[in-house]
Design a protein around this motif. Structure first.
Motif, mmCIF file in Angstrom:
data_model
loop_
_atom_site.group_PDB
_atom_site.id
_atom_site.type_symbol
_atom_site.label_atom_id
_atom_site.label_comp_id
_atom_site.label_asym_id
_atom_site.label_seq_id
_atom_site.Cartn_x
_atom_site.Cartn_y
_atom_site.Cartn_z
ATOM 1 N N ARG A 25 0.810 -1.229 0.000
ATOM 2 C CA ARG A 25 0.000 0.000 0.000
ATOM 3 C C ARG A 25 0.836 1.269 0.000
ATOM 4 O O ARG A 25 0.512 2.218 0.692
ATOM 5 C CB ARG A 25 -0.870 0.033 1.265
ATOM 6 N N GLY A 26 1.964 1.261 -0.662
ATOM 7 C CA GLY A 26 2.783 2.476 -0.686
ATOM 8 C C GLY A 26 4.005 2.299 0.198
ATOM 9 O O GLY A 26 4.081 2.825 1.293
ATOM 10 N N VAL A 27 4.964 1.533 -0.314
ATOM 11 C CA VAL A 27 6.172 1.236 0.466
ATOM 12 C C VAL A 27 7.312 2.152 0.012
ATOM 13 O O VAL A 27 7.584 2.267 -1.179
ATOM 14 C CB VAL A 27 6.585 -0.246 0.299
ATOM 15 N N ASP A 28 7.940 2.810 0.985
ATOM 16 C CA ASP A 28 9.152 3.584 0.740
ATOM 17 C C ASP A 28 10.292 2.859 1.447
ATOM 18 O O ASP A 28 10.155 2.505 2.614
ATOM 19 C CB ASP A 28 9.044 4.988 1.348
ATOM 20 N N LEU A 29 11.383 2.668 0.741
ATOM 21 C CA LEU A 29 12.484 1.917 1.353
ATOM 22 C C LEU A 29 13.770 2.217 0.607
ATOM 23 O O LEU A 29 13.784 2.256 -0.623
ATOM 24 C CB LEU A 29 12.166 0.417 1.258
ATOM 25 N N THR A 30 14.842 2.448 1.354
ATOM 26 C CA THR A 30 16.147 2.510 0.700
ATOM 27 C C THR A 30 17.087 1.516 1.370
ATOM 28 O O THR A 30 17.020 1.296 2.570
ATOM 29 C CB THR A 30 16.792 3.917 0.791
ATOM 30 N N VAL A 31 17.912 0.907 0.547
ATOM 31 C CA VAL A 31 18.928 -0.016 1.047
ATOM 32 C C VAL A 31 20.244 0.384 0.389
ATOM 33 O O VAL A 31 20.297 0.618 -0.819
ATOM 34 C CB VAL A 31 18.579 -1.484 0.696
ATOM 35 N N ASP A 32 21.288 0.467 1.207
ATOM 36 C CA ASP A 32 22.590 0.863 0.676
ATOM 37 C C ASP A 32 23.481 -0.355 0.423
ATOM 38 O O ASP A 32 23.256 -1.428 0.984
ATOM 39 C CB ASP A 32 23.275 1.817 1.657
ATOM 40 N N VAL A 33 24.490 -0.140 -0.385
ATOM 41 C CA VAL A 33 25.442 -1.199 -0.701
ATOM 42 C C VAL A 33 26.073 -1.717 0.593
ATOM 43 O O VAL A 33 26.474 -0.935 1.454
ATOM 44 C CB VAL A 33 26.545 -0.657 -1.639
ATOM 45 N N GLY A 34 26.134 -3.033 0.717
ATOM 46 C CA GLY A 34 26.795 -3.651 1.865
ATOM 47 C C GLY A 34 25.898 -3.901 3.059
ATOM 48 O O GLY A 34 26.338 -4.491 4.041
ATOM 49 N N GLU A 35 24.643 -3.481 2.979
ATOM 50 C CA GLU A 35 23.750 -3.701 4.125
ATOM 51 C C GLU A 35 23.357 -5.172 4.252
ATOM 52 O O GLU A 35 23.416 -5.947 3.296
ATOM 53 C CB GLU A 35 22.473 -2.852 3.974
ATOM 54 N N PHE A 36 22.917 -5.530 5.454
ATOM 55 C CA PHE A 36 22.425 -6.878 5.748
ATOM 56 C C PHE A 36 21.098 -6.670 6.464
ATOM 57 O O PHE A 36 21.063 -6.354 7.644
ATOM 58 C CB PHE A 36 23.430 -7.606 6.640
ATOM 59 N N THR A 37 20.015 -6.775 5.715
ATOM 60 C CA THR A 37 18.715 -6.312 6.200
ATOM 61 C C THR A 37 17.694 -7.434 6.176
ATOM 62 O O THR A 37 17.636 -8.213 5.219
ATOM 63 C CB THR A 37 18.199 -5.167 5.288
ATOM 64 N N VAL A 38 16.888 -7.497 7.230
ATOM 65 C CA VAL A 38 15.805 -8.477 7.267
ATOM 66 C C VAL A 38 14.469 -7.756 7.270
ATOM 67 O O VAL A 38 14.334 -6.689 7.874
ATOM 68 C CB VAL A 38 15.950 -9.412 8.490
ATOM 69 N N VAL A 39 13.508 -8.316 6.557
ATOM 70 C CA VAL A 39 12.131 -7.813 6.570
ATOM 71 C C VAL A 39 11.275 -8.841 7.297
ATOM 72 O O VAL A 39 11.270 -10.018 6.916
ATOM 73 C CB VAL A 39 11.579 -7.633 5.132
ATOM 74 N N THR A 40 10.604 -8.403 8.346
ATOM 75 C CA THR A 40 9.742 -9.326 9.095
ATOM 76 C C THR A 40 8.301 -8.874 8.990
ATOM 77 O O THR A 40 8.025 -7.702 8.727
ATOM 78 C CB THR A 40 10.091 -9.337 10.596
ATOM 79 N N GLY A 41 7.402 -9.797 9.270
ATOM 80 C CA GLY A 41 5.989 -9.450 9.252
ATOM 81 C C GLY A 41 5.173 -10.714 9.241
ATOM 82 O O GLY A 41 5.666 -11.758 8.819
ATOM 83 N N PRO A 42 3.921 -10.628 9.686
ATOM 84 C CA PRO A 42 3.082 -11.821 9.747
ATOM 85 C C PRO A 42 2.766 -12.373 8.361
ATOM 86 O O PRO A 42 2.981 -11.689 7.343
ATOM 87 C CB PRO A 42 1.813 -11.336 10.448
ATOM 88 N N SER A 43 2.255 -13.576 8.331
ATOM 89 C CA SER A 43 1.858 -14.207 7.082
ATOM 90 C C SER A 43 0.839 -13.324 6.351
ATOM 91 O O SER A 43 -0.086 -12.815 6.971
ATOM 92 C CB SER A 43 1.255 -15.571 7.410
ATOM 93 N N GLY A 44 1.057 -13.113 5.079
ATOM 94 C CA GLY A 44 0.134 -12.299 4.290
ATOM 95 C C GLY A 44 0.418 -10.807 4.348
ATOM 96 O O GLY A 44 -0.293 -10.010 3.740
ATOM 97 N N SER A 45 1.485 -10.398 5.043
ATOM 98 C CA SER A 45 1.745 -8.955 5.201
ATOM 99 C C SER A 45 2.366 -8.331 3.950
ATOM 100 O O SER A 45 2.374 -7.109 3.807
ATOM 101 C CB SER A 45 2.646 -8.718 6.415
#
Ligand SMILES: Nc1ncnc2c1ncn2[C@@H]1O[C@H](COP(=O)(O)OP(=O)(O)OP(=O)(O)O)[C@@H](O)[C@H]1O
Ligand SMILES: [Mg+2]
Length: 231
Positions: A25-45
């Motif tokens: 529904r309108g996601v803003d996100l930046t990820v930089d070179v070398g990052e180690f990032t996890v996205v969490t959220g319930p099933s269906g999110s």
């Protein structure tokens, strides 16, 4: 330095018969070179939907996506496939190894289907180095069905890295592993993130996995929510 991933106002709907399912529904996100990032959220999110868009496996319904300086928002599926092949490695929940190929051949596979590239001996040397880095030096000639789940995921990790991607995406990479093996796999990804300087972005349900990530983002009902932590 420009961001590696830059999403602004990303929306995604699926049409299910007459019903429209809004997954992002309108996601803003930046990820930089070398990052180690996890996205969490319930099933269906919306985790898989988000990773599929970031991985150029699917297109957003609206919004802008710039990957490594390339605006991929308006590209067609052929263009997306090219960008994906050049820039992204994937690790899947169910490993997706080719059963008739041995470990070395599975790791090599993404390069063997590309036109041109390095000669066979150079490629084989890189395969052996990566197999060593993921702890599978002794298993080069084993078939996937002769390996444990954790070993299979190690093969998948090496395979994701063989094309020297800018970005490695993993959707629930530890979902089919017991907790001790999950820890080892996450530690291995962290190590490779440092060693190879590759950016990792992965999703998980598992709070234990979240603890290992340097940056954690939460998604709920198709939107990023506060509670993200960086450590
Ligand atoms: N191909 C599709 N067609 C219709 N609806 C879909 C499709 N894929 C996903 N959805 C819907 O979009 C929403 C987000 O799904 P998504 O698979 O991204 O969630 P998720 O966070 O990955 O869930 P899980 O943790 O169970 O894997 C859900 O409501 C889902 O039902
Ligand atoms: Mg999912």
């Amino acid at each position: 330095m420009p961001h590696l991933i830059e999403l602004s106002g990303i929306k995604k709907s699926y049409q299910l018969g007459l019903t429209e399912v809004v997954a992002l529904r309108g996601v803003d996100l930046t990820v930089d070179v070398g990052e180690f990032t996890v996205v969490t959220g319930p099933s269906g999110s919306g985790k898989t939907t988000l990773l599929n868009i970031i991985g150029c496996l699917d297109r957003a319904s609206a919004g802008k996506y710039v990957l490594d300086g390339i605006d991929v928002s308006d590209r067609d599926f052929d263009d997306l496939a090219d960008v994906r092949n050049q820039k992204i490695g994937f690790i899947f929940q169910n490993f997706n190894l080719i059963p008739v190929l041995n470990v070395a051949e599975n790791i090599e596979f993404p390069c063997s289907v590309r036109p041109g590239g390095e000669d066979a001996a150079t490629l084989r040397a890189r395969v052996e180095k990566l197999a060593d880095e993921v702890g599978l030096k002794q298993y080069l000639h084993h078939k996937p069905d002769e390996l444990s789940g954790g070993q299979r995921q190690r093969v998948a990790i090496a395979r994701a890295l063989i094309t020297r991607p800018r970005l490695v995406l993993a959707d629930e990479p530890t979902a089919n592993l017991d907790s001790k093996t999950s820890d080892q796999i996450i530690d291995l990804m962290l190590q490779l993130n440092k060693l190879e300087g590759v950016t990792f972005l992965f999703s998980t349900h598992d709070p234990r996995v979240v603890k290992h990530a340097r940056r954690a983002l939460a998604i709920s009902d198709g939107q990023m929510v506060d509670g993200a932590l960086a450590h």
